[in-house]
Design a protein around this motif. Sequence first.
Motif, PDB file in Angstrom:
ATOM      1  N   GLY A 100      19.193  96.672  36.407  1.00  0.00           N
ATOM      2  CA  GLY A 100      18.294  95.761  35.703  1.00  0.00           C
ATOM      3  C   GLY A 100      18.745  95.516  34.265  1.00  0.00           C
ATOM      4  O   GLY A 100      18.690  94.388  33.763  1.00  0.00           O
ATOM      5  N   LEU A 101      19.211  96.584  33.601  1.00  0.00           N
ATOM      6  CA  LEU A 101      19.691  96.428  32.222  1.00  0.00           C
ATOM      7  C   LEU A 101      20.948  95.571  32.190  1.00  0.00           C
ATOM      8  O   LEU A 101      21.109  94.723  31.301  1.00  0.00           O
ATOM      9  CB  LEU A 101      19.987  97.809  31.625  1.00  0.00           C
ATOM     10  CG  LEU A 101      20.487  97.821  30.175  1.00  0.00           C
ATOM     11  CD1 LEU A 101      19.464  97.182  29.247  1.00  0.00           C
ATOM     12  CD2 LEU A 101      20.805  99.243  29.720  1.00  0.00           C
ATOM     13  N   LEU A 102      21.850  95.771  33.157  1.00  0.00           N
ATOM     14  CA  LEU A 102      23.060  94.956  33.237  1.00  0.00           C
ATOM     15  C   LEU A 102      22.696  93.476  33.392  1.00  0.00           C
ATOM     16  O   LEU A 102      23.232  92.610  32.696  1.00  0.00           O
ATOM     17  CB  LEU A 102      23.918  95.430  34.419  1.00  0.00           C
ATOM     18  CG  LEU A 102      25.248  94.679  34.634  1.00  0.00           C
ATOM     19  CD1 LEU A 102      26.239  95.012  33.527  1.00  0.00           C
ATOM     20  CD2 LEU A 102      25.839  95.045  35.998  1.00  0.00           C
ATOM     21  N   LEU A 103      21.756  93.208  34.310  1.00  0.00           N
ATOM     22  CA  LEU A 103      21.345  91.827  34.556  1.00  0.00           C
ATOM     23  C   LEU A 103      20.686  91.221  33.318  1.00  0.00           C
ATOM     24  O   LEU A 103      21.056  90.133  32.865  1.00  0.00           O
ATOM     25  CB  LEU A 103      20.388  91.782  35.751  1.00  0.00           C
ATOM     26  CG  LEU A 103      19.919  90.403  36.227  1.00  0.00           C
ATOM     27  CD1 LEU A 103      19.618  90.429  37.715  1.00  0.00           C
ATOM     28  CD2 LEU A 103      18.686  89.910  35.471  1.00  0.00           C
ATOM     29  N   ALA A 104      19.695  91.919  32.761  1.00  0.00           N
ATOM     30  CA  ALA A 104      18.938  91.383  31.631  1.00  0.00           C
ATOM     31  C   ALA A 104      19.824  91.199  30.410  1.00  0.00           C
ATOM     32  O   ALA A 104      19.719  90.202  29.680  1.00  0.00           O
ATOM     33  CB  ALA A 104      17.776  92.319  31.300  1.00  0.00           C
ATOM     34  N   SER A 105      20.728  92.145  30.176  1.00  0.00           N
ATOM     35  CA  SER A 105      21.583  92.075  28.995  1.00  0.00           C
ATOM     36  C   SER A 105      22.499  90.860  29.035  1.00  0.00           C
ATOM     37  O   SER A 105      22.567  90.072  28.090  1.00  0.00           O
ATOM     38  CB  SER A 105      22.404  93.363  28.865  1.00  0.00           C
ATOM     39  OG  SER A 105      23.290  93.279  27.768  1.00  0.00           O
ATOM     40  N   PHE A 106      23.200  90.676  30.164  1.00  0.00           N
ATOM     41  CA  PHE A 106      24.153  89.566  30.255  1.00  0.00           C
ATOM     42  C   PHE A 106      23.450  88.228  30.427  1.00  0.00           C
ATOM     43  O   PHE A 106      23.857  87.222  29.830  1.00  0.00           O
ATOM     44  CB  PHE A 106      25.145  89.811  31.396  1.00  0.00           C
ATOM     45  CG  PHE A 106      26.253  90.750  31.025  1.00  0.00           C
ATOM     46  CD1 PHE A 106      27.410  90.286  30.419  1.00  0.00           C
ATOM     47  CD2 PHE A 106      26.134  92.119  31.255  1.00  0.00           C
ATOM     48  CE1 PHE A 106      28.430  91.158  30.054  1.00  0.00           C
ATOM     49  CE2 PHE A 106      27.157  92.991  30.897  1.00  0.00           C
ATOM     50  CZ  PHE A 106      28.301  92.515  30.300  1.00  0.00           C
ATOM     51  N   ALA A 107      22.383  88.195  31.225  1.00  0.00           N
ATOM     52  CA  ALA A 107      21.685  86.922  31.456  1.00  0.00           C
ATOM     53  C   ALA A 107      21.030  86.417  30.176  1.00  0.00           C
ATOM     54  O   ALA A 107      21.082  85.226  29.866  1.00  0.00           O
ATOM     55  CB  ALA A 107      20.635  87.099  32.551  1.00  0.00           C
TER      56      ALA A 107
ATOM     57  N   ALA B 281      15.990  95.139  25.432  1.00  0.00           N
ATOM     58  CA  ALA B 281      16.082  94.954  26.882  1.00  0.00           C
ATOM     59  C   ALA B 281      15.907  96.292  27.610  1.00  0.00           C
ATOM     60  O   ALA B 281      15.228  96.368  28.640  1.00  0.00           O
ATOM     61  CB  ALA B 281      17.432  94.333  27.237  1.00  0.00           C
ATOM     62  N   ALA B 282      16.489  97.359  27.064  1.00  0.00           N
ATOM     63  CA  ALA B 282      16.383  98.679  27.694  1.00  0.00           C
ATOM     64  C   ALA B 282      14.933  99.137  27.765  1.00  0.00           C
ATOM     65  O   ALA B 282      14.488  99.713  28.783  1.00  0.00           O
ATOM     66  CB  ALA B 282      17.233  99.694  26.928  1.00  0.00           C
TER      67      ALA B 282
END
Length: 716
Positions: free
Chosen positions: A84-91, A174-175
Amino acid sequence: MKKPILLIALLALFVAGFVILRDHSIDLESVRNQVGTLQDWRQSNALLLFALFFLAYVTVTALSLPVAVWMTLGAGALFGFWQGLLLASFASAIGASLAFLAARYLLRDWVRAKLGGRAAAIDAGLKRDGAFYLFTLRLIPVVPFFAINLLMGLSPMPVLTFHLVSQAGMLAGAAVYVNAGTQLAQLDSLSGIVSPTLLLSFAILGVFPWIARMFVNILKRRKVYAGWNRPASYDRNLIVIGAGAAGLVCSYIAAATKAKVTLVESHRMGGDCLNYGCVPSKALIKSAKLADQMRHADHYGLRPVTPQIPFAKVMERVHRVIEDIAPHDSVERYTELGVEVLQGHARIVDPWTVEIAMSDGGTQRLTTRAMVIATGAEPFVPPLPGIGDVGYLTSDTLWEALRDREEAPRRLLILGGGPIGCELAQSLARLGSQVTQVEMAPRLMMREDEEVSALVRASLEDDGVKVLTDHKAVACGTDEGEKWIEVAHEGQAHRIAFDDIIVAVGRKPRLTGFGLEELGIKAERVVETNDYLETLFPNILAAGDVAGPYQFTHTAGHQAWFASVNALFGWFKRFKVDYRVIPWATFTDPEVARVGPSETEAREKGIAFEVTRYGIDDLDRAITDGSAHGFVKVLTRPGKDRILGVTIVGEHAGDLIAEFVLAMKHGLGLNKILGTIHIYPTLAEANKYAAGEWRRTHVNPRLLALLEKIHDWRRK
């Protein structure tokens, strides 16, 4: 045409998104339901769901729709913390970058046109510190992220820098929300996430870069001072080198704030302005103007007379004026104010020590917490072959050289067509000299508009000055006892004989002999300083002509406030020097005064403007005084009354410009000037009438037509 269409399309998408969101309530319960539905679908379509969710997140972020928080919670609930953090961070970073690019493409040119000259200064600041400010703002979730995206799109920041800094800055927020999303079933409200404690933590996190920056600056300072031995204590709080306009103001402020201050001057108190510049030249101009009025007394209904000009008496008056004003800047006065004044030559030995070679032959060393270099400027003499052999004069030396002469120089050549050259050429021509003025540029006073140059030239020629523009000085010399200068024009060279020559091609800062080179302080054209007037060593500052960028007495005094306050109190609070509204005047007849850009400068810089002009020949007081010539020209934003710049040519232009300086300083427009009562009959009414000219051209014709119909109806 593409930009308007794209802007309309984006607005349509934004509105559509809001309509959809309005019809679907978004709260924790609805998010739980949606997540529950998607969890079942995720079992067989995990990769596709990740891709679609990623695309949706990018879209809502790019369109600045207010659902990013809910999307981040959903990412945590659906994919767990790390995915979820990967998705939210890059998106979020990609969406923000798209919004950034849209703002840059659609709005940047329009906003820059509105900002005009201020855009360059803003760009320079963002280019230097933009990434730092962006990172800080991203750490504080109270600041709307969509606003940051749009505003930064108007800046010169590279898109890659924006993307990487945004991703790093938004990671902490985001985290927090992704982690909360993993606990979505247990959440009762968002207040559990965005608690006062959490917001305070983010605020502290946002302040951290500033603390880190302060720490870095401390390390830089320590590096600058490495290798120098700091005194255990200091003899003075401040030492000021130079007793011109900047040095006197610095000393005055230091004494007024009860600091222990020493002012060092190697020559005359009052500096160039009192002894060689403003004061003697204006005294000479006044005598010359009176002589001209006597010749043209028939303009006032009187019998004209040829004035008898005992030139030595004129020069005696000039020196008497200097003597009358000198007490204002004297050693005695400043000593009474609490300033220690030392007569001698100062040399900086180290960042805290000044060695003074006293005028009486002794030497004194003083340590100080801070010092201000205010050594002023001196005439620049070009490396013209033979110039040293003909006994040239400058604006510094002419006052003593001509002091005892019974007549003005018979054949006078003035080299230079700037303000100093024009003032001296006109004045000495009116006092009896046959003046030839040589200027290598295409026109006089190149900093002003062409119409101003033409008006000044016509006035000088009316007074008998032979003006030679586009003439380059080649060499000087003597032939059988007669002095001459050779000038080149359109490929042809010829000689001009003269008795005296005044070199007035500009002034250069006094930079040598003060120890700057030994300390490594950069001083090429001027002493290099930052926005706070600090040199390489933060406790050594510079002000006045030696610091640039202007060489006016009033800007020297203006800088002195910033230099002295930063020198004495910079450990607590520093102030950036403000150059936003700088006026100046040339005291020819007619006078030329300006503040802000000229029409030529505005056009060269791409500043959008419109011109309003009022001819002083129409002003009642100017007509009664016999000075009905000149104009007031005001540059404003297109369709707005906000003042960008003003040029005034006419009697007392240097006084009239003050009203516009005040208006520009405090953001007052022409409507405010128009609504201010001006005494009749005065020259100051010219400012009001110029504002009236602007108002007249900005009346709505449809409104006037409607008013005419209303008046017609009321007569029936």
